[in-house]
Design an enzyme around this catalytic site. Structure first.
Site, short mmCIF file in Angstrom:
data_model
loop_
_atom_site.label_atom_id
_atom_site.label_comp_id
_atom_site.label_asym_id
_atom_site.label_seq_id
_atom_site.Cartn_x
_atom_site.Cartn_y
_atom_site.Cartn_z
N SER A 104 -111.56 -8.70 2.02
CA SER A 104 -110.49 -9.68 2.12
C SER A 104 -109.81 -9.76 3.38
O SER A 104 -110.90 -10.34 4.63
CB SER A 104 -109.12 -9.23 1.21
OG SER A 104 -108.24 -10.19 1.04
N HIS B 278 -110.22 -9.95 -7.54
CA HIS B 278 -110.26 -9.83 -6.21
C HIS B 278 -110.32 -8.44 -5.56
O HIS B 278 -111.01 -8.00 -4.42
CB HIS B 278 -108.88 -10.54 -5.68
CG HIS B 278 -108.97 -10.46 -4.05
ND1 HIS B 278 -109.90 -11.42 -3.41
CD2 HIS B 278 -108.20 -9.99 -3.16
CE1 HIS B 278 -109.71 -11.04 -2.12
NE2 HIS B 278 -108.47 -10.15 -2.07
#
Length: 241
Positions: free
Chosen positions: A86, A217
Site C-alpha cells: 500500500s 486490500h
C-alpha cells in the site's frame, strides 16, 4: 537514531527490506523471519511517530522520508530487494528510484496493494474520521483500538502524515528501473484491480510480473506464509540464488 532495524539475527549476504502500509511499522513483518534462508537479512524501517520513536514528530514529506531511508541503505552495498504494501509500495518505488540514481540499484521491487504510480489520481487529504474508517474497513486494528482515546491521540500524527503523503503523491517522470518489478494485489480489493497492477510494467526495463492473491486490500495478513515465501523467492531469484 537509525532508520532501520534488522528483524532477524543472522549475518547475511543480501537484504530484504520491507516497508509497511500507512501507520504501520516493521513489527508486521517479524513472522517472516521463520521462512528466511540464513543468507538473507530482513530489515524494516523504524519511523518517527511509532513504536520506540512514538514521541518524535512524523515525517510529512515523501522526498525527505526517501532521502533519509536511502542514506542508510547506501551505507551497505549488499544486494537488496524492496517490498512495500500500500503506502509502503509508493515509498519502495521512490526509494528504488533514488538508489538507482545513486548507482546502487535494487535487485528487485515487489509492490503490493498499490496502483502503478503514474496512474494514481489526485486525491484530497483525508479527515481523521476517514482515516479511522479506512482502518476499520481494512481490518488492520482490533475493535478495542478504536475505543482508546489516549492511544488514538498518540498514533494519529503518524497516520495523518502517511495518509497525506500517500493521497498527495505526485508522480514525476524519470528513468525506468533496471530491476524487475513484481506487482501483487488482492482479488477482492476494488481499489487495486488487475489492470492497475499491470501498469507497473511501464516503470521497469527489467520486466514486470503480476500476481493476485485471494482476499481484500490486506490479503497479506491472512496468507502470511505464502506471501512471505513468494517475496523471499523473488529476492533469491533476483540475486541468482
Amino acid at each position: 537514531m537509525t532508520w532501520f532495524r534488522q528483524l532477524d539475527a543472522c549475518v547475511g549476504t543480501s537484504r530484504l527490506v520491507c516497508l509497511p502500509y500507512a501507520g504501520g511499522n516493521g513489527t508486521i513483518y517479524e513472522s517472516w523471519t521463520k521462512w528466511l534462508p540464513p543468507e538473507v537479512e530482513l530489515w524494516a524501517p523504524d519511523l518517527p511517530a511509532r513504536e520506540q520513536r512514538m514521541l518524535e514528530a512524523p515525517v510529512e514529506d515523501m522526498e525527505l522520508l526517501v532521502a533519509a531511508l536511502a542514506d542508510e541503505i547506501r551505507s551497505d552495498d549488499r544486494p537488496t530487494t524492496l517490498f512495500g504494501h500500500s503506502f509502503g509500495a509508493l515509498v519502495a518505488f521512490e526509494l528504488s528510484r533514488r538508489l538507482q540514481q545513486d548507482s546502487l540499484p535494487v535487485r528487485c521491487l515487489v509492490a503490493s496493494g498499490m496502483l502503478a504510480p503514474r496512474t494514481l489520481p489526485d486525491r484530497p487529504a483525508p479527515t481523521d474520521g476517514e482515516i479511522l474508517a479506512s482502518l476499520r474497513s481494512h481490518g488492520v486494528a482490533p475493535k478495542e483500538f478504536f475505543q482508546q482515546p489516549e492511544l488514538l491521540e498518540l498514533v494519529m500524527p503518524g497516520l495523518r502524515a502517511d495518509y497525506r503523503m500517500a493521497l498527495g503523491y505526485q508522480y514525476r517522470r524519470g528513468p525506468k528501473l533496471s530491476a524487475p518489478v513484481f506487482a501483487l494485489g488482492g482479488t477482492d480489493d476494488p481499489a487495486v484491480p488487475a489492470e492497475g497492477l499491470a501498469a507497473w510494467a511501464e516503470e521497469s526495463d527489467g520486466g514486470c510480473r503480476t500476481r493476485m492473491w485471494q482476499g481484500g486490500h490486506m490479503y497479506l495478513l491472512n496468507q502470511v506464509e505464502e506471501v512471505a515465501g513468494f517475496v523471499i523467492a523473488c529476492h533469491l531469484q533476483s540475486i541468482g540464488g
